[in-house]
Enzyme design. Structure first.
Site, PDB file in Angstrom:
ATOM      1  N   SER A   1      25.412  28.704 -72.768  1.00  0.00           N
ATOM      2  CA  SER A   1      25.036  29.413 -71.543  1.00  0.00           C
ATOM      3  C   SER A   1      25.243  28.575 -70.286  1.00  0.00           C
ATOM      4  O   SER A   1      25.591  29.112 -69.229  1.00  0.00           O
ATOM      5  CB  SER A   1      23.578  29.880 -71.630  1.00  0.00           C
ATOM      6  OG  SER A   1      22.726  28.797 -71.939  1.00  0.00           O
ATOM      7  N   HIS A  15      20.949  26.858 -67.464  1.00  0.00           N
ATOM      8  CA  HIS A  15      21.677  27.866 -66.694  1.00  0.00           C
ATOM      9  C   HIS A  15      21.900  27.401 -65.261  1.00  0.00           C
ATOM     10  O   HIS A  15      23.014  27.486 -64.729  1.00  0.00           O
ATOM     11  CB  HIS A  15      20.890  29.180 -66.677  1.00  0.00           C
ATOM     12  CG  HIS A  15      20.713  29.785 -68.029  1.00  0.00           C
ATOM     13  ND1 HIS A  15      19.918  30.892 -68.248  1.00  0.00           N
ATOM     14  CD2 HIS A  15      21.223  29.447 -69.237  1.00  0.00           C
ATOM     15  CE1 HIS A  15      19.959  31.206 -69.525  1.00  0.00           C
ATOM     16  NE2 HIS A  15      20.732  30.346 -70.154  1.00  0.00           N
TER      17      HIS A  15
END
Length: 339
Positions: free
Chosen positions: A136, A190
């Protein structure tokens, strides 16, 4: 506006690196999935994930920094894999065509490492017994670089380009907000990946120049930017990653992890008193840290102190041990009860 007849460079470029990364992630997930004790389910097993290179502060603090790279190709469960692969397919396909193969893979890897460093420093560090896996951070890096491209080309690409830019910003914002709401999401990875994608995107974003024909008409558009012109990006990114790891290690000084590492080294050297002193310090820092009690219980059991060992092991289980340690603690308590 770009002349409709002048195609942007790369629109017909085959995104083979995106497909390669997708295959690597999927194949590794399948391998991990079938590597547990049961036929399937290995990808949700902490012990199996650690064997394949998942991040954990305990392991990284002992020098296994390679886990920051390998963990970005591992996924916990089918849903985790699906979300990251969908993001990689959508954003990677487009970014590789726009930026080219070399710049694409550089952005992907830099963002992946930046996400891992951010996770280690801000997420895993305060909770040393948690693990980190997933692509991610890299996917958010691709998203960040796409934001930079559409922001830089918003006047050239017209209304469609501006709408795409707004959509990408909304996607990034919503995902970051959800990351703080939904438990178990490594939002620091992230954010770290996204920021890295923005910065590398700024350096690597295409710079278009129109190429004119004999009579002055625009025949094609050329990208005059390149990795060669931005040679400093890679060494600068490496320096920032190393600086991030250094700061993360400093952050760990306020957690039980370095004392657990120290205790293990003392135990191996036969220095039991120093090992106990380090474990006591770890528990003093975090009285609810299950792994510290587990390690001390193991040491007490080795020294033949069954009463204190059972007490520490029982408390470790009640506080919530990782699955692999929990099984070992239960087995050791059963052995102690039989003595």
């Amino acid at each position: 506006m770009i002349d409709p007849g002048a195609l942007l460079p790369g629109v017909r470029r085959r995104p083979f690196l995106t497909w390669t990364l997708l295959c690597v992630n999927i194949l590794l997930w399948l391998l991990v999935e079938i590597s547990g004790e049961k036929p399937f389910g290995g990808s949700t097993n902490t012990e199996v994930l650690l064997k394949f290179g998942a991040m954990e502060a305990w392991h990284i603090a002992t020098g296994e920094y390679w886990r920051m790279f390998t963990s970005t190709f591992l996924h916990s469960g089918l849903l985790h894999l699906a979300f990251n692969c969908i993001g990689l397919f959508i954003f990677g396909h487009q970014l590789e065509q726009i930026y080219g193969h070399a710049r694409f893979i550089a952005i992907y890897l830099i963002a992946a490492l930046a996400g891992s460093v951010a996770s280690y420093a801000l997420s895993i560090g305060p909770a040393p017994n948690t693990i980190g896996v997933g692509a991610s951070g890299a996917v958010f890096g691709l998203l960040g670089s796409l934001v930079v491209f559409y922001a830089a080309q918003r006047s050239r690409l017209g209304q469609a380009g501006q709408q795409t830019l707004i959509g990408l910003v909304v996607i990034a914002t919503v995902n970051v907000v959800l990351g703080f709401v939904i438990p178990g999401v490594d939002n620091f990875a992230h954010i770290g990946g996204f920021i890295a994608g923005l910065l590398t995107g700024l350096a690597y974003t295409p710079i278009y120049r129109s190429q004119y024909g004999t009579y002055g008409s625009s025949q094609r558009v050329a990208d005059v930017n390149s990795m060669l012109r931005r040679w400093w990006v890679i060494p600068m990114a490496a320096a920032l990653v190393l600086a991030g790891i250094y700061l993360a290690n400093l952050n760990l000084l306020n957690t039980p992890t370095p004392y657990l590492v120290r205790a293990e080294q003392h135990r191996l050297d036969g220095e039991v008193a120093l090992a106990l002193e380090a474990l006591d310090r770890a528990i003093e820092i975090d009285p609810n840290h299950s792994v510290s009690y587990f390690r001390r219980g193991q040491l007490m059991a080795e020294q033949g102190n069954s009463s204190l060992a059972s007490s520490d092991l029982g408390r470790a289980i009640r506080l919530g041990l990782p699955e692999a340690d929990k099984e070992d603690a239960i087995r050791l308590m059963a052995e102690l009860s039989e003595r």
